[in-house]
Scaffold this motif. Structure first.
Motif, PDB file in Angstrom:
ATOM      1  N   UNK A 131      92.870  41.151  79.226  1.00 15.19           N
ATOM      2  CA  UNK A 131      92.142  40.442  78.176  1.00 15.19           C
ATOM      3  C   UNK A 131      92.867  40.623  76.851  1.00 15.19           C
ATOM      4  N   UNK A 132      93.207  39.512  76.212  1.00 10.08           N
ATOM      5  CA  UNK A 132      93.846  39.512  74.902  1.00 10.08           C
ATOM      6  C   UNK A 132      92.822  39.040  73.884  1.00 10.08           C
ATOM      7  N   UNK A 133      92.693  39.780  72.783  1.00  7.49           N
ATOM      8  CA  UNK A 133      91.775  39.394  71.716  1.00  7.49           C
ATOM      9  C   UNK A 133      92.579  39.002  70.485  1.00  7.49           C
ATOM     10  N   UNK A 157     103.165  29.230  75.839  1.00  2.62           N
ATOM     11  CA  UNK A 157     103.912  30.497  75.797  1.00  2.62           C
ATOM     12  C   UNK A 157     103.908  31.157  77.177  1.00  2.62           C
ATOM     13  N   UNK A 158     102.757  31.180  77.827  1.00  2.00           N
ATOM     14  CA  UNK A 158     102.661  31.772  79.159  1.00  2.00           C
ATOM     15  C   UNK A 158     103.530  31.021  80.158  1.00  2.00           C
ATOM     16  N   UNK A 210     105.129  37.889  69.214  1.00  2.00           N
ATOM     17  CA  UNK A 210     105.466  37.081  68.043  1.00  2.00           C
ATOM     18  C   UNK A 210     105.229  35.602  68.314  1.00  2.00           C
ATOM     19  N   UNK A 211     105.569  35.153  69.503  1.00  2.00           N
ATOM     20  CA  UNK A 211     105.359  33.748  69.854  1.00  2.00           C
ATOM     21  C   UNK A 211     103.877  33.435  70.016  1.00  2.00           C
ATOM     22  N   UNK A 212     103.132  34.353  70.603  1.00  2.00           N
ATOM     23  CA  UNK A 212     101.688  34.142  70.749  1.00  2.00           C
ATOM     24  C   UNK A 212     101.008  34.018  69.389  1.00  2.00           C
ATOM     25  N   UNK A 213     101.492  34.780  68.415  1.00  2.00           N
ATOM     26  CA  UNK A 213     100.895  34.770  67.084  1.00  2.00           C
ATOM     27  C   UNK A 213     101.415  33.636  66.214  1.00  2.00           C
TER      28      UNK A 213
END
Length: 255
Positions: A131-133, A157-158, A210-213
């Protein structure tokens, strides 16, 4: 400079060093830096560790978490700056200490004849609930259009990252509330134990953080809970291997 020292058969230790002499004293000779990680961290070891019959220490693993080589003798981890090594961040120390404190440590006594590394026989299969918050940086990002854009961005990204694309089982589940977004998924991992599976699952996210953000939201929390699966007698083991040694462009230290 703050580094993380990894000795054979011992937990990792944080130390402060000041220069090349300290580095050479830690590894017991001339240093060689390799870059097996995706973030800006160098692994610094004795360049003649294998030839000097130094004791086995920790394995190097490829992007799929499969061991492909062995570091012999004491080594340390340091950050990578524009010109030379720099201190590790507190997050990096925590991450790599968890990784190397939990990874299987092979015997410090080297056998007369070195056996081929065959990790598949000892690996266990885990399903890791992740789980990513995320915390949105601006008001209004929870609007319907922004939610769709966020989902599209995270999914892209995934899909583009090899470890995440190949090991994420099923789809991503999104939930939005109170200025946050939660992303849940199941990650497949082959590791020595439960703790290593959880550390590897988190590392795969850290590699693309970094890419997720990039959408304008911060990763507040990464939670991974591994559960061992029953062995499948039909499944063939993955025979893939990574490169013997990966080096970042522009950084190569041999002293």
């Amino acid at each position: 400079m703050k580094i993380l020292v990894v000795e054979p058969m011992k937990p990792c230790e944080v130390r402060e060093i000041s220069g090349l002499d300290d580095m050479q004293a830690i590894v017991g000779g001339h240093i060689q830096a390799v870059y097996p990680f995706r973030d800006e961290v160098a692994l610094v070891c004795n360049e003649e560790g294998k030839n000097l019959d130094l004791p086995y220490n920790r394995p190097l693993t490829d992007g799929q978490g499969v061991p492909y080589d062995m570091i012999c003798g004491t080594f340390f981890l340091a950050g990578v700056g524009p010109e030379d090594f720099i201190s590790l961040t507190d997050n990096q120390i925590q991450r790599y200490k968890a990784l190397y404190d939990n990874v299987m440590v092979v015997t410090a006594e080297r056998p007369a004849v070195q056996a081929e590394i065959a990790p598949e026989a000892a690996m266990l299969d885990f399903a890791v609930a992740c789980q990513l918050t995320f915390r949105f940086a601006r008001d209004g990002q929870e609007a319907a259009g922004s939610k769709d854009a966020f989902i599209s961005h995270i999914t892209e990204v995934f899909n583009e990252d090899t470890p995440l694309a190949e090991r994420t089982v099923g789809g991503l589940d999104f939930d939005f509330r109170d200025g946050c977004a939660e992303v849940r998924y199941t990650f497949a991992s082959q590791e020595k134990d439960k703790a290593s599976a959880e550390v590897f699952s988190e590392q795969c996210v850290r590699d693309v953080q970094d890419r997720l953000e990039g959408f304008g939201c911060k990763v507040e929390k990464i939670e991974c809970f591994a559960e061992e699966l029953e062995p499948d007698p039909v499944r063939e083991p993955d025979k893939g291997r990574g490169n013997q040694e990966k080096k970042k462009k522009g950084h190569c230290h041999d002293r």
